[in-house]
Motif scaffolding. Structure first.
Motif, PDB file in Angstrom:
ATOM      1  N   ALA A   1       0.840  -1.201   0.000  1.00 57.19           N
ATOM      2  CA  ALA A   1       0.000   0.000   0.000  1.00 57.19           C
ATOM      3  C   ALA A   1       0.877   1.254   0.000  1.00 57.19           C
ATOM      4  O   ALA A   1       0.565   2.260  -0.657  1.00 57.19           O
ATOM      5  N   GLY A   2       1.969   1.184   0.751  1.00 55.33           N
ATOM      6  CA  GLY A   2       2.919   2.303   0.771  1.00 55.33           C
ATOM      7  C   GLY A   2       3.546   2.527  -0.588  1.00 55.33           C
ATOM      8  O   GLY A   2       3.696   3.670  -1.035  1.00 55.33           O
ATOM      9  N   ASN A   3       3.915   1.429  -1.269  1.00 53.78           N
ATOM     10  CA  ASN A   3       4.499   1.525  -2.606  1.00 53.78           C
ATOM     11  C   ASN A   3       3.533   2.182  -3.584  1.00 53.78           C
ATOM     12  O   ASN A   3       3.919   3.019  -4.408  1.00 53.78           O
ATOM     13  N   ALA A   4       2.244   1.774  -3.485  1.00 54.92           N
ATOM     14  CA  ALA A   4       1.227   2.328  -4.379  1.00 54.92           C
ATOM     15  C   ALA A   4       1.063   3.831  -4.139  1.00 54.92           C
ATOM     16  O   ALA A   4       0.965   4.625  -5.084  1.00 54.92           O
ATOM     17  N   ALA A   5       1.049   4.213  -2.870  1.00 56.91           N
ATOM     18  CA  ALA A   5       0.909   5.636  -2.533  1.00 56.91           C
ATOM     19  C   ALA A   5       2.129   6.433  -3.002  1.00 56.91           C
ATOM     20  O   ALA A   5       1.998   7.563  -3.485  1.00 56.91           O
TER      21      ALA A   5
ATOM     22  N   PHE B   1      11.354  -1.813   4.829  1.00 56.15           N
ATOM     23  CA  PHE B   1      10.364  -0.831   5.281  1.00 56.15           C
ATOM     24  C   PHE B   1      11.057   0.497   5.622  1.00 56.15           C
ATOM     25  O   PHE B   1      10.545   1.577   5.336  1.00 56.15           O
ATOM     26  N   LEU B   2      12.228   0.380   6.224  1.00 54.91           N
ATOM     27  CA  LEU B   2      12.992   1.576   6.592  1.00 54.91           C
ATOM     28  C   LEU B   2      13.562   2.279   5.360  1.00 54.91           C
ATOM     29  O   LEU B   2      13.488   3.510   5.243  1.00 54.91           O
ATOM     30  N   THR B   3      14.137   1.494   4.449  1.00 51.83           N
ATOM     31  CA  THR B   3      14.736   2.112   3.255  1.00 51.83           C
ATOM     32  C   THR B   3      13.668   2.739   2.363  1.00 51.83           C
ATOM     33  O   THR B   3      13.899   3.779   1.748  1.00 51.83           O
ATOM     34  N   ASN B   4      12.480   2.099   2.319  1.00 50.28           N
ATOM     35  CA  ASN B   4      11.397   2.676   1.519  1.00 50.28           C
ATOM     36  C   ASN B   4      10.892   3.978   2.137  1.00 50.28           C
ATOM     37  O   ASN B   4      10.631   4.958   1.436  1.00 50.28           O
ATOM     38  N   ARG B   5      10.755   3.985   3.471  1.00 51.88           N
ATOM     39  CA  ARG B   5      10.301   5.208   4.127  1.00 51.88           C
ATOM     40  C   ARG B   5      11.342   6.315   3.957  1.00 51.88           C
ATOM     41  O   ARG B   5      11.006   7.487   3.765  1.00 51.88           O
TER      42      ARG B   5
ATOM     43  N   ILE C   1       4.093   7.231   4.004  1.00 54.02           N
ATOM     44  CA  ILE C   1       4.782   7.220   5.298  1.00 54.02           C
ATOM     45  C   ILE C   1       3.961   6.442   6.330  1.00 54.02           C
ATOM     46  O   ILE C   1       4.499   5.612   7.087  1.00 54.02           O
ATOM     47  N   LEU C   2       2.657   6.682   6.352  1.00 55.54           N
ATOM     48  CA  LEU C   2       1.784   5.990   7.312  1.00 55.54           C
ATOM     49  C   LEU C   2       1.833   4.479   7.115  1.00 55.54           C
ATOM     50  O   LEU C   2       1.926   3.714   8.082  1.00 55.54           O
ATOM     51  N   HIS C   3       1.793   4.028   5.848  1.00 56.02           N
ATOM     52  CA  HIS C   3       1.796   2.586   5.564  1.00 56.02           C
ATOM     53  C   HIS C   3       3.139   1.942   5.921  1.00 56.02           C
ATOM     54  O   HIS C   3       3.179   0.856   6.509  1.00 56.02           O
ATOM     55  N   TYR C   4       4.240   2.617   5.565  1.00 55.99           N
ATOM     56  CA  TYR C   4       5.556   2.050   5.894  1.00 55.99           C
ATOM     57  C   TYR C   4       5.776   2.020   7.409  1.00 55.99           C
ATOM     58  O   TYR C   4       6.376   1.072   7.938  1.00 55.99           O
ATOM     59  N   SER C   5       5.292   3.048   8.109  1.00 58.26           N
ATOM     60  CA  SER C   5       5.422   3.075   9.570  1.00 58.26           C
ATOM     61  C   SER C   5       4.619   1.941  10.198  1.00 58.26           C
ATOM     62  O   SER C   5       5.071   1.304  11.162  1.00 58.26           O
ATOM     63  N   LYS C   6       3.415   1.698   9.660  1.00 59.53           N
ATOM     64  CA  LYS C   6       2.584   0.607  10.159  1.00 59.53           C
ATOM     65  C   LYS C   6       3.269  -0.730   9.911  1.00 59.53           C
ATOM     66  O   LYS C   6       3.259  -1.633  10.776  1.00 59.53           O
TER      67      LYS C   6
END
Length: 346
Positions: free
Chosen positions: A24-28, A54-58, A38-43
């Protein structure tokens, strides 16, 4: 045993949910909806702290948002956690590369680029990625350009050039070169400093260096005749009389009455005529021929099948040779070979 199985099942479920949050974070992120990403990667991180991506993507999102400090923090966490988990080297390299990029965005002076370069170098020791290598080269180039800008001072450049001139008058050429070099560092766009240093190199017999400086001088200011006299002098000293003549003639286009250039032309013509008449010692001729054979232009002429036949005709077929003399292109090449001492006209 049942309790262990339930824990494993729960862990697996949390990991699956974390992956969904990542997707979901990637799509956003692709939609440039960075706050949602940011919200999806943090979750995802809350659900599973064992996936460094997750950290590198955020961090990538923070980088796009211009939140460079947050990006750097996430990259540092990714490296630290990645080492604890013995994650793939590529993942750690990615975090370091991203960190270097964020640091580069905030660099304001050459010194700021030192940690950027160091971070990229660390990334390359983890995984040699072409993109990271490109970023490293760009950072090194940016650092060098900023160093030149920070060091630029025309007034100090002139002072150093004057010091060089004093040493030159005293025939202390190495000392003069030192000051001319400092002058060039302080103001790389001043052709006079290159001209002065070329003169020093010529006096010391360092012809390749002198030629390079003279050519740079002309490049910076094609109308500055000293550049042509310096270049011509080096070529004359190297016994490349034909090239020196061309240089002096090129200089005369900018100052037709320049006595130094006119004297250079006369000296070159005199030497070319000497060679044409064969009025040189065997040692001089041998030296000229050896030097000429290293000249790419002379090599190309001698390797040209047409010119090879022309040279044969000059030796064996007078009638054909007479026809060749009517061809300006052929005669120009013959003249170059004569000047080089390769061909002698009796």
């Amino acid at each position: 045993m049942e309790e262990v199985a339930d824990e494993e099942k729960e862990v697996k479920q949390r990991k699956a949910e974390a992956q969904k949050e990542k997707e979901a974070g990637n799509a956003a992120y692709k939609k440039k909806d960075f706050d949602t990403a940011i919200l999806h990667y943090s979750k995802a991180l809350e659900l599973d702290d064992e996936d460094v991506s997750f950290l590198t993507n955020r961090a990538a999102v923070y980088l796009e948002m211009g939140k460079y400090e947050d990006c750097i923090k996430d990259c540092d966490k990714a490296v630290e956690r990645g080492r604890e988990l013995r994650a793939d080297y590529k993942m750690i390299a990615r975090a370091l590369t991203r960190k270097g990029t964020a640091m580069g965005k905030t660099a304001k002076c050459s010194k700021d680029y030192e940690p950027v370069i160091e971070t990229y170098q660390k990334a390359l020791t983890e995984h040699r990625n072409p993109d990271t290598l490109k970023k490293l080269n760009e950072a090194e180039k940016a650092k060098k350009e900023l160093e030149q800008q920070e060091y630029f001072d025309p007034n100090l450049a002139d002072e150093e050039r004057e010091k060089g001139n004093e040493y030159f008058k005293q025939q202390k050429y190495p000392e003069a070169i030192k000051h001319y070099t400092e002058s060039i560092k302080r103001n790389p766009k001043n052709p006079k400093a290159y001209s002065n240093r070329a003169a020093c190199y010529t006096k010391l017999g360092a012809m390749p260096e002198g030629l390079k400086d003279a050519e740079k001088c002309i490049e910076l200011d094609p109308t500055f005749t000293k550049g042509y006299t310096r270049k011509g002098a080096v070529q004359f000293f190297m016994k490349e009389y034909e090239k020196a003549l061309e240089t002096y003639q090129e200089g005369l286009k900018h100052d037709a009455n320049n006595q130094e250039l006119l004297e250079g032309v006369r000296s070159c013509v005199k030497q070319i005529n000497r060679t044409s008449r064969g009025d040189v010692t065997p040692e001089e001729l041998k030296e000229r021929q050896a030097k000429a054979m290293q000249d790419p232009e002379i090599q190309n002429i001698l390797q040209d099948p047409v010119m090879r036949q022309v040279l044969v005709d000059f030796q064996e077929n007078p009638k054909a040779a007479q026809e060749h003399t009517k061809n300006p292109g052929v005669m120009d090449k013959i003249q170059k070979l004569i000047s080089a001492g390769i061909v002698q006209m009796k």
